[in-house]
Design a protein around this motif. Structure first.
Motif, mmCIF file in Angstrom:
data_model
loop_
_atom_site.group_PDB
_atom_site.id
_atom_site.type_symbol
_atom_site.label_atom_id
_atom_site.label_comp_id
_atom_site.label_asym_id
_atom_site.label_seq_id
_atom_site.Cartn_x
_atom_site.Cartn_y
_atom_site.Cartn_z
ATOM 1 N N THR A 292 0.844 -1.194 0.000
ATOM 2 C CA THR A 292 0.000 0.000 0.000
ATOM 3 C C THR A 292 0.881 1.246 0.000
ATOM 4 O O THR A 292 2.059 1.175 0.329
ATOM 5 N N VAL A 293 0.306 2.375 -0.363
ATOM 6 C CA VAL A 293 1.072 3.617 -0.407
ATOM 7 C C VAL A 293 0.598 4.535 0.717
ATOM 8 O O VAL A 293 -0.599 4.717 0.919
ATOM 9 N N GLY A 294 1.551 5.075 1.456
ATOM 10 C CA GLY A 294 1.198 6.072 2.475
ATOM 11 C C GLY A 294 0.576 5.480 3.727
ATOM 12 O O GLY A 294 0.038 6.182 4.566
ATOM 13 N N THR A 295 0.619 4.141 3.857
ATOM 14 C CA THR A 295 0.044 3.486 5.032
ATOM 15 C C THR A 295 1.040 2.472 5.559
ATOM 16 O O THR A 295 1.699 1.799 4.776
ATOM 17 N N GLY A 296 1.126 2.346 6.882
ATOM 18 C CA GLY A 296 1.992 1.313 7.456
ATOM 19 C C GLY A 296 3.441 1.762 7.574
ATOM 20 O O GLY A 296 3.744 2.950 7.567
ATOM 21 N N PHE A 297 4.320 0.771 7.675
ATOM 22 C CA PHE A 297 5.728 1.051 7.964
ATOM 23 C C PHE A 297 6.516 1.420 6.710
ATOM 24 O O PHE A 297 6.061 1.205 5.581
ATOM 25 N N SER A 298 7.678 1.970 6.945
ATOM 26 C CA SER A 298 8.638 2.195 5.864
ATOM 27 C C SER A 298 10.030 2.065 6.479
ATOM 28 O O SER A 298 10.339 2.736 7.459
#
Lengths: 418, 371
Positions: A292-298
């Motif tokens: 997903t984009v922009g959600t969760g970890f990075s």
């Protein structure tokens, strides 16, 4: 030799009484009447009874897989990119059933091919099994699939954007309908009723009723052609980086940066890697984030080294910088005891307090905002360790399109008190 | 490119491979998005003279074959799930003898597995991909320089042998950015595609001693071209149980076997007195390079073989393995796929396997196995 004769003098290979031979002759007649030569014509054939046509045509030919001929024909047409050449794709109702997507895709794109569908209502080569184009009346005779209507490939192709779609049920109309189809600039399809003499005749009472009605539809469209554009080398867009600053890194330093997707983690890590390069170091960087984009970890890993980095794994990072819950939750199970941990103040809790590592807290989010926290933390780390010149980091962001905002985050990081 | 100074950039191998494709003369990228091949798709849109977005991998392979039959060199990039869908079409293109390049970025399987985790798990599938066990050339690259040269060699091979070629790579090889000196890249010139020498009377599948038919595209104004995926004679027409057709079918294997030395790529880093050999390829090669440096520093004598022509297996590669008393295979999969291709299920005692899934094999794991 180039000639305006499309057919070879080969005996038709079809069963006695089969209508496929008439369709083949009609194609040749239509092409000859329209002035095409054998070298202007490419026959793309499918598998099944309709796939026996190659030797009949004294033209170019390509014989592929069951159901895939329309897609193969699309490739040939776009690859040739020559309006003077005509690609004729021939397949049966079984082929259309297997490769329905290919027909609709070719119609949707309005690719310049003519698709000839020889519908004998069944798979003739394997014993007369029904296909997706077998009509209701035909199937009723065989006592299965009640109330499962056939695909109307003519209407489907039309709805998908075909420039020309038609069904021909009378032999008298074959050549003229084909000429109309071939003359169309774009995707054309003609479905022919060509009842199988071996597996269908003997099982049917009323021949006329088993096929759908003749029909013709048109869409006024411009065909899609291959587009060509010479482009410049991707390498020309790359920034050439030369050493401008010194570094105190003696061998190799590995760093993990963790935060939330959309929080600038990946771009901060990349800036750290290029900062290393401006400091005369070799660097690697790899990222991990959910689909997903922009959600969760990075998460990003950076290695800075005085020698070229071969193996890019990072078992024991020298520093782990975490600026959000998402990042912490993702990596907390994998903290090595020798790593220095730099955390945002918001992560101070029993769990982080119980770490045996050297842990430093800073107010990165408050000082630089959610999007600047990762870079601010890196800025802090560079200043705190003194491993590189902070000017190298500033240099690294100077060519970035958001350099002003990034410089603010760097300044915020320099002023962080821990 | 200037040769005197370093030109350090920060890039990835997906970019180098894409750039090498176009420099070698590839005409069109036909893509269907799949992780971890996404960067190829992205760079493909930015760099190739033509780009097509396919609706699925089955279509992609057919469009590629059509382009190739029409004389344009196609490239696509996928991962195992896409390769599985492409395989019937790949067999078709192989039998038709159509040049093309398929980049296969390995990820953790089985099935959809973990799309963003690297692996070296697809070699056996490519080894058996062609029905009847005909070899489809599979090349691998082991670092950035390789990604450039092996792409070039892959395209040259595809055209020279009229065949689809697979460039085997993996997530970590093509999605890791590194500092890199552009001056290390050798110049790539477009590969000459079409046959200039054609024996008369022309027959599409008639070959001379080079065992590869002349490449003339469909639609040619002089020669009538017939291309066929089914068992065919020299004229390109279906003919079964016929000596000419069977000879033509056998030739598909023989053309590689007889000319294997032309496409045998590997790096052999020997050391005087070494009786141990580390054999590896692709993403595990860099860990092996680090391990070998460490082992030699500690006084251990060890040789390193990095294989780049995975399939067909060059006899030269096997000759090197035969010379050593201990052969250590390093690959990121379960059980050792390349090891099994070389030694089967009953490897001799001298063969050791270092395997792992889910993360890169580290230099220390290799060092431990060698010592």
């Amino acid at each position: 030799m180039t000639k305006n004769k499309i057919l070879n003098k080969v005996k038709m290979p079809f069963c006695q009484g089969c209508g496929h031979g008439i369709i083949v002759r009609s194609i040749a007649k239509a092409m000859e009447q329209l002035g095409y030569t054998n070298h202007d014509t490419v026959i793309v054939s499918d598998i099944g009874c309709s796939g026996l046509v190659d030797p009949l045509f004294d033209t170019h030919s390509i014989h592929g897989l069951h159901g895939r001929a329309p897609a193969l024909g699309v490739g040939v047409s776009l690859g040739l990119d020559n309006p003077n050449k005509k690609v004729i794709v021939i397949q049966g109702d079984g082929g259309v059933t297997i490769g329905l997507q290919h027909v609709l895709e070719a119609a949707r794109r309005n690719i310049d091919i003519t698709l000839v569908v020889m519908n004998n209502l069944l798979y003739g080569m394997t014993g007369g099994q029904i296909s997706g184009l077998s009509t209701q009346k035909f199937k009723e005779q065989r006592h299965f699939e009640v109330d499962v209507p056939p695909f109307d490939i003519v209407k489907l192709a039309h709805a998908s954007g075909a420039a020309f779609s038609a069904r021909a049920t009378s032999i008298k109309t074959y050549t003229e309908v084909l000429k109309d189809a071939i003359e169309v600039n774009g995707f054309s399809i003609v479905e022919f009723s060509s009842l199988c003499t071996s597996y269908a005749f003997k099982k049917l009472d009323e021949l006329q009723e088993v096929f759908e009605e003749a029909e013709v539809y048109r869409n006024e469209r411009i065909p899609v052609r291959a587009h060509h554009k010479e482009r410049k080398s991707l390498l020309d867009n790359l920034q050439i980086i030369e050493k401008e600053f010194d570094s105190k890194i003696e061998k190799r330093v590995g760093l993990v940066l963790a935060g939330s997707a959309g929080g600038g983690v990946q771009s901060a890590a990349k800036l750290l890697a290029t900062t290393g390069m401006f400091s005369g170091l070799h660097s690697t960087m790899k990222g991990e984030y959910p689909v997903t984009v922009g959600t969760g970890f990075s998460i990003a890993e950076v290695i800075l080294s005085t020698t070229p980095v071969k193996y890019t794994g990072l078992e024991t990072p020298d520093a782990v910088i975490v600026v959000s819950d998402d990042g912490w939750n993702k990596i907390k199970g994998n903290i090595q005891e020798n790593s220095t941990i730099i955390l945002d103040n918001s992560l101070k809790n029993e769990e982080t307090e119980s770490l045996k590592n050297k842990v430093v807290y800073g107010d990165f989010n408050r000082a630089a905002g959610k999007r600047g926290a990762a870079l601010a933390a890196l800025s802090y780390w560079i200043k705190d360790t003194g491993m590189m010149d902070i000017e190298a980091l500033k240099k690294s962001v100077s060519s970035h399109k958001y350099s002003k905002v990034l410089l603010e985050a760097i300044e915020a990081g320099l002023n962080i008190l821990t | 490119m200037e040769k005197n100074n370093k030109q350090m950039v920060f890039t990835d191998a997906s970019m180098l491979i894409t750039e090498a494709c176009v420099k070698a003369g590839a005409d069109v990228f036909i893509g269907y998005p799949i992780t971890p091949s996404n960067r190829f798709y992205q760079y493909g849109t930015q760099r190739f003279p033509s780009f097509l977005a396919g609706p699925d991998e089955i279509t992609v392979m057919q469009w590629m074959a059509g382009y190739s039959a029409a004389g344009k060199f196609p490239v696509s990039a996928t991962a195992f799930p896409g390769l599985a869908l492409m395989t019937e079409g790949l067999n078709m293109a192989y039998a038709m003898e159509l040049p093309m390049l398929l980049i296969l970025t390995q990820r953790l399987g089985p099935s959809t597995g973990s799309a963003t985790t690297g692996a070296q798990g697809d070699l056996m599938f490519t080894y058996g991909a062609i029905s009847g066990h005909y070899p489809i050339p599979v090349f691998s690259h082991s670092d950035f320089e390789d990604s450039w040269t092996m792409t070039y060699e892959a395209i040259k091979t595809a055209i020279k042998f009229r065949t689809p070629v697979i460039l085997l790579t993996s997530k970590e090889l093509v999605m890791t950015n590194k500092s890199f000196d552009l001056n290390k890249l050798k110049e790539i010139k477009p590969v000459e595609k079409f046959s200039t020498k054609v024996e008369e009377p022309y027959k599409p599948y008639k070959t001379g001693k080079e065992m590869v038919p002349p490449y003339i595209p469909l639609g040619d104004d002089k020669y009538q071209v017939r291309i066929n995926a089914s068992t065919h004679n020299d004229a390109g027409l279906i003919k079964k149980n016929d000596p000419e057709s069977m000879a033509n079918t056998k030739r598909l294997k023989e053309k590689f076997e007889k000319r294997i030395d032309e496409i045998a790529f590997y790096d052999f880093d020997n050391q005087d007195g070494a009786d141990k050999l580390i054999v590896t390829y692709g993403i595990s090669a860099d860990a092996a390079r680090d391990a070998v440096a460490e082992l030699r520093d500690s006084g251990e004598k060890v040789a390193l073989l990095i294989v780049k022509t995975m399939i067909p297996v060059p006899p030269k590669v096997m000759e090197i393995m035969d010379r050593f008393n201990s052969v250590i295979f390093v690959e990121e999969n379960i059980g050792g796929i390349y090891k099994e291709i070389i030694y089967g299920k009953n490897a001799p005692a001298k063969v050791i396997a270092v395997n792992k899934i889910g993360s890169l094999i580290s230099p220390s794991e290799i060092v431990k196995a060698v010592k």
